[in-house]
Design a protein around this motif. Structure first.
Motif, PDB file in Angstrom:
ATOM      1  N   LEU A 113       4.640   3.841  10.584  1.00 24.55           N
ATOM      2  CA  LEU A 113       4.737   2.680   9.699  1.00 24.55           C
ATOM      3  C   LEU A 113       3.552   2.762   8.741  1.00 24.55           C
ATOM      4  N   ASN A 114       3.824   3.275   7.533  1.00 33.19           N
ATOM      5  CA  ASN A 114       2.752   3.498   6.564  1.00 33.19           C
ATOM      6  C   ASN A 114       2.364   2.176   5.885  1.00 33.19           C
ATOM      7  N   PRO A 115       1.291   2.180   5.068  1.00 34.15           N
ATOM      8  CA  PRO A 115       0.821   0.917   4.488  1.00 34.15           C
ATOM      9  C   PRO A 115       1.874   0.142   3.708  1.00 34.15           C
ATOM     10  N   THR A 116       2.636   0.824   2.846  1.00 33.31           N
ATOM     11  CA  THR A 116       3.642   0.077   2.086  1.00 33.31           C
ATOM     12  C   THR A 116       4.827  -0.296   2.974  1.00 33.31           C
ATOM     13  N   GLY A 117       5.104   0.522   3.998  1.00 30.37           N
ATOM     14  CA  GLY A 117       6.159   0.158   4.937  1.00 30.37           C
ATOM     15  C   GLY A 117       5.837  -1.111   5.693  1.00 30.37           C
ATOM     16  N   LYS A 118       4.550  -1.298   6.029  1.00 27.91           N
ATOM     17  CA  LYS A 118       4.139  -2.534   6.697  1.00 27.91           C
ATOM     18  C   LYS A 118       4.358  -3.745   5.799  1.00 27.91           C
ATOM     19  N   VAL A 119       4.141  -3.537   4.496  1.00 31.50           N
ATOM     20  CA  VAL A 119       4.361  -4.636   3.550  1.00 31.50           C
ATOM     21  C   VAL A 119       5.851  -4.945   3.449  1.00 31.50           C
ATOM     22  N   LEU A 120       6.677  -3.880   3.350  1.00 31.72           N
ATOM     23  CA  LEU A 120       8.111  -4.072   3.146  1.00 31.72           C
ATOM     24  C   LEU A 120       8.809  -4.583   4.398  1.00 31.72           C
ATOM     25  N   MET A 121       8.523  -3.964   5.554  1.00 31.66           N
ATOM     26  CA  MET A 121       9.263  -4.266   6.773  1.00 31.66           C
ATOM     27  C   MET A 121       8.628  -5.395   7.581  1.00 31.66           C
ATOM     28  N   GLY A 122       7.332  -5.637   7.353  1.00 27.08           N
ATOM     29  CA  GLY A 122       6.640  -6.608   8.181  1.00 27.08           C
ATOM     30  C   GLY A 122       5.956  -5.911   9.341  1.00 27.08           C
ATOM     31  N   GLU A 123       4.649  -6.030   9.412  1.00 25.39           N
ATOM     32  CA  GLU A 123       3.882  -5.279  10.407  1.00 25.39           C
ATOM     33  C   GLU A 123       4.188  -5.730  11.822  1.00 25.39           C
ATOM     34  N   HIS A 124       4.501  -7.003  12.018  1.00 29.73           N
ATOM     35  CA  HIS A 124       4.678  -7.532  13.363  1.00 29.73           C
ATOM     36  C   HIS A 124       6.143  -7.605  13.794  1.00 29.73           C
ATOM     37  N   SER A 125       7.072  -7.428  12.872  1.00 31.45           N
ATOM     38  CA  SER A 125       8.485  -7.463  13.230  1.00 31.45           C
ATOM     39  C   SER A 125       9.265  -6.543  12.291  1.00 31.45           C
ATOM     40  N   PRO A 126       9.072  -5.209  12.446  1.00 29.70           N
ATOM     41  CA  PRO A 126       9.703  -4.286  11.504  1.00 29.70           C
ATOM     42  C   PRO A 126      11.163  -3.968  11.805  1.00 29.70           C
ATOM     43  N   GLY A 127      11.765  -4.620  12.790  1.00 29.47           N
ATOM     44  CA  GLY A 127      13.178  -4.427  13.049  1.00 29.47           C
ATOM     45  C   GLY A 127      13.457  -3.264  13.977  1.00 29.47           C
ATOM     46  N   LEU A 128      14.738  -2.990  14.202  1.00 31.47           N
ATOM     47  CA  LEU A 128      15.147  -1.947  15.142  1.00 31.47           C
ATOM     48  C   LEU A 128      14.825  -0.550  14.624  1.00 31.47           C
ATOM     49  N   SER A 237      -2.500   1.019  -6.673  1.00 30.13           N
ATOM     50  CA  SER A 237      -1.052   1.181  -6.598  1.00 30.13           C
ATOM     51  C   SER A 237      -0.327  -0.139  -6.845  1.00 30.13           C
ATOM     52  N   SER A 238       0.764  -0.042  -7.583  1.00 31.06           N
ATOM     53  CA  SER A 238       1.618  -1.219  -7.795  1.00 31.06           C
ATOM     54  C   SER A 238       2.715  -1.316  -6.731  1.00 31.06           C
ATOM     55  N   MET A 239       2.855  -0.263  -5.899  1.00 26.26           N
ATOM     56  CA  MET A 239       3.936  -0.246  -4.915  1.00 26.26           C
ATOM     57  C   MET A 239       3.860  -1.402  -3.923  1.00 26.26           C
ATOM     58  N   PRO A 240       2.692  -1.748  -3.367  1.00 25.96           N
ATOM     59  CA  PRO A 240       2.671  -2.878  -2.424  1.00 25.96           C
ATOM     60  C   PRO A 240       3.187  -4.170  -3.028  1.00 25.96           C
ATOM     61  N   ARG A 241       2.873  -4.427  -4.309  1.00 26.84           N
ATOM     62  CA  ARG A 241       3.371  -5.656  -4.941  1.00 26.84           C
ATOM     63  C   ARG A 241       4.892  -5.627  -5.047  1.00 26.84           C
ATOM     64  N   ARG A 242       5.443  -4.461  -5.425  1.00 30.47           N
ATOM     65  CA  ARG A 242       6.904  -4.358  -5.503  1.00 30.47           C
ATOM     66  C   ARG A 242       7.536  -4.519  -4.125  1.00 30.47           C
ATOM     67  N   MET A 243       6.882  -3.953  -3.106  1.00 29.98           N
ATOM     68  CA  MET A 243       7.406  -4.061  -1.750  1.00 29.98           C
ATOM     69  C   MET A 243       7.402  -5.508  -1.265  1.00 29.98           C
ATOM     70  N   ARG A 244       6.363  -6.261  -1.624  1.00 35.07           N
ATOM     71  CA  ARG A 244       6.330  -7.680  -1.231  1.00 35.07           C
ATOM     72  C   ARG A 244       7.486  -8.433  -1.872  1.00 35.07           C
ATOM     73  N   ARG A 245       7.753  -8.130  -3.145  1.00 33.57           N
ATOM     74  CA  ARG A 245       8.894  -8.779  -3.811  1.00 33.57           C
ATOM     75  C   ARG A 245      10.196  -8.384  -3.138  1.00 33.57           C
ATOM     76  N   ARG A 247      10.640  -7.465  -0.023  1.00 33.80           N
ATOM     77  CA  ARG A 247      10.753  -8.109   1.289  1.00 33.80           C
ATOM     78  C   ARG A 247      11.174  -9.569   1.145  1.00 33.80           C
ATOM     79  N   LYS A 248      10.558 -10.272   0.203  1.00 38.97           N
ATOM     80  CA  LYS A 248      10.917 -11.670  -0.007  1.00 38.97           C
ATOM     81  C   LYS A 248      12.388 -11.789  -0.418  1.00 38.97           C
ATOM     82  N   GLU A 249      12.825 -10.891  -1.303  1.00 40.16           N
ATOM     83  CA  GLU A 249      14.213 -10.927  -1.753  1.00 40.16           C
ATOM     84  C   GLU A 249      15.162 -10.673  -0.589  1.00 40.16           C
ATOM     85  N   MET A 250      14.827  -9.673   0.262  1.00 40.83           N
ATOM     86  CA  MET A 250      15.673  -9.375   1.410  1.00 40.83           C
ATOM     87  C   MET A 250      15.733 -10.566   2.359  1.00 40.83           C
ATOM     88  N   MET A 251      14.597 -11.169   2.663  1.00 39.01           N
ATOM     89  CA  MET A 251      14.584 -12.277   3.612  1.00 39.01           C
ATOM     90  C   MET A 251      15.275 -13.509   3.038  1.00 39.01           C
TER      91      MET A 251
END
Length: 517
Positions: A113-128, A237-245, A247-251
């Motif tokens: 779970l890389n840094p941007t993956g933690k932002v996108l998937m959620g560090e504490h509940s990244p799913g199956l 990097s701008s990737m974490p900001r895009r990943m946060r958006r 994640r919010k959109e997905m949720m």
């Protein structure tokens, strides 16, 4: 896996001064005394082998690198790449895949779970799909295998699949030419959502658009992922900001799915509603029968995982299968003749799941398509949990581990004329199935982290393909010849077609009353 434009490569070089010492000391610390897999010679300071794969389709670039390192015409079964601070071990043979996914399956059972993956998937509940190996993952896996995606549960949704097939066939019959890619994606998405929440999703078009963006971004390694120890890389990097958006959109979409589910339950007459997948998860949560406890956040991520994974893999595979059939008219005619002959013999006026076991050639077509076009060409990455030896090489703890299923499926060591689309090969080759037992053919992976939704996705795929072949003859638009079908790939978590598949349908077998209305 790596999609880095030139300006980011230059930026990576600028990070050399603060990171170079760390990289060198780390390399000495992990490499001393070990027999590491072979690596390409053309490593650069700081970025390592990144320039050899950046901007390329990962499965093709990795196959070519393994071929250069191989001996006697066979690719190197295992190779080690340094991608900035990352060490990636790539398995490119069936023997190496067997070692990774069976012999040492437990050592490679976790996901990085890389840094941007933690932002996108959620560090504490990244799913199956991306949850690290442990009690939480075992709980989610057990729920999925025994409750959500069991053969019994998949069979219980056959009426949903049949209804969505009828809608697909009507939509195809009403348009010419037809964008087969879009129609297939809509069919799979609608069938998946109805299984999950019991009804179609009102925001399906927006969800598919969002999912497409997510699929493209997820495999790309950004600066923070390549330099996880550098705070500067994260700031630049701008990737974490895009990943946060993202994640919010997905949720937000998942919250809307929950809302629609509650509305449908509230308006159901007498509460007489069939149990869907969300009902199953909520029931398990209320019974408090899992350890650790299944949280609402877990449920939301699992729902998103099932929908994205099942929809994306089935839709991608169906599109590649139709593409290969258009390029191979002989195979198309043989598959169509089989479906129409079985339909006529049984007295049915349309395709139903009852006839699928009587279509052996159709299943050979699907197998051959999955061999040439596994949905996730490099499977999903694993991480080495503890030092181990694979084919006599040392794999260091913490290394990223990739299995090139695409390269293995096209390796001439295992397959005659590997680039040709010949379903008949599965009548004679000693490869039984794609359920993780034959490592020459692993489109869904193997071992503990094998795709749990394989049966769920294949059910949609088989029924739709049989229906499309039964009722329609297919032509290419504008007088194109079969050899002109564009087979270019697009980079993403799954390897999609780069362009939409446009075809001209000719109704051959009339639609039934159910399909016409």
């Amino acid at each position: 896996m790596v999609d880095i434009p030139l300006y980011l490569l230059l930026l990576a070089l600028l990070l050399a001064v603060p990171i170079l010492c760390l990289t060198r000391s780390s390399s000495r610390r992990h490499g001393g005394g070990l027999r590491l897999p072979p690596s390409p010679r053309w490593a650069l300071p700081v970025i390592g082998h990144l320039h050899l794969v950046a901007g390329a389709l990962p499965h093709r670039a990795m196959r070519d690198l393994a071929a250069r390192l191989g001996v006697g015409g066979a690719p190197a079964p295992l190779m080690l790449l340094r991608l900035c601070e990352l060490r990636a071990v790539v398995a490119s043979s069936a023997d190496a895949a067997r070692e990774v996914m069976r012999t040492h399956d437990l050592a490679f059972a976790t996901r990085p779970l890389n840094p941007t993956g933690k932002v996108l998937m959620g560090e504490h509940s990244p799913g199956l799909i991306f949850t690290p190996y442990g009690d939480g993952w075992r709980t989610l896996r057990r729920v999925c295998v025994l409750e959500l995606l069991s053969a019994r549960r998949v069979l219980s949704f056959r009426a949903v699949r049949q209804d969505e097939l009828a809608r697909l066939l009507r939509a195809v019959a009403e348009s010419t030419p037809v964008n087969v890619s879009e129609r297939i994606s809509a069919y799979v998405a609608d069938a998946g959502v109805r299984c999950i929440i019991g009804s179609r999703f009102k925001e399906r078009a927006k969800f598919l658009e969002m999912m497409g963006r997510r699929i493209k971004r997820m495999p790309a390694q950004s600066l923070p992922d390549l330099f996880p120890s550098s705070r500067l890389a994260m700031l630049l990097s701008s990737m974490p900001r895009r990943m946060r958006r993202d994640r919010k959109e997905m949720m937000d979409f998942v919250d809307a799915i929950f809302h629609e589910h509650r509305e449908r339950r509230a308006t159901a007459v007498g509460g007489d509603v069939e149990e869907d997948l969300l009902d199953v998860l909520l029931r398990i949560q209320s019974e408090d029968g899992t350890n650790p406890v299944l949280t609402t956040e877990n449920i939301k991520i699992v729902i998103a995982d099932i929908f994205v994974a099942s929809s994306e893999t089935a839709a991608t595979s169906l599109q590649w299968t139709m593409s290969e059939l258009m390029r191979n008219p002989r195979v198309m005619r043989k598959a169509q003749d089989e479906v129409r002959r079985v339909i006529a013999a049984t007295g049915h006026d349309t395709v139903t799941e009852d006839i699928l076991p009587n279509l052996p050639y159709l299943h050979l077509v699907i197998k051959e398509s999955l061999r040439l076009h596994p949905p996730a060409t490099m499977l999903l990455p694993r991480e080495c949990r503890e030092p181990c030896r694979v084919l006599g090489y040392d794999v260091p703890e913490g290394a990223l581990v990739l299995v090139n299923a695409w390269a293995i499926g096209r390796d001439p060591v295992y397959w005659d004329s590997p680039e040709e689309f010949k379903p008949e090969r599965f009548e004679v080759v000693d490869v039984a199935d794609f359920k993780g037992n034959d490592f020459e053919f692993i489109p869904f992976g193997a071992g503990r982290r094998m795709c749990p939704g394989m049966a769920f996705g294949l059910a949609n795929m088989e029924l739709a393909l049989a229906g499309l072949l039964c009722h329609f003859d297919w032509e290419l638009p504008g007088g194109m010849s079969p050899s002109e079908v564009d087979m270019a790939e697009a980079m993403g978590l799954t390897t999609r077609r780069r362009s939409h598949l446009l075809l001209v349908p000719k109704l051959r077998v009339p639609l039934s009353d159910r399909e016409q209305h």
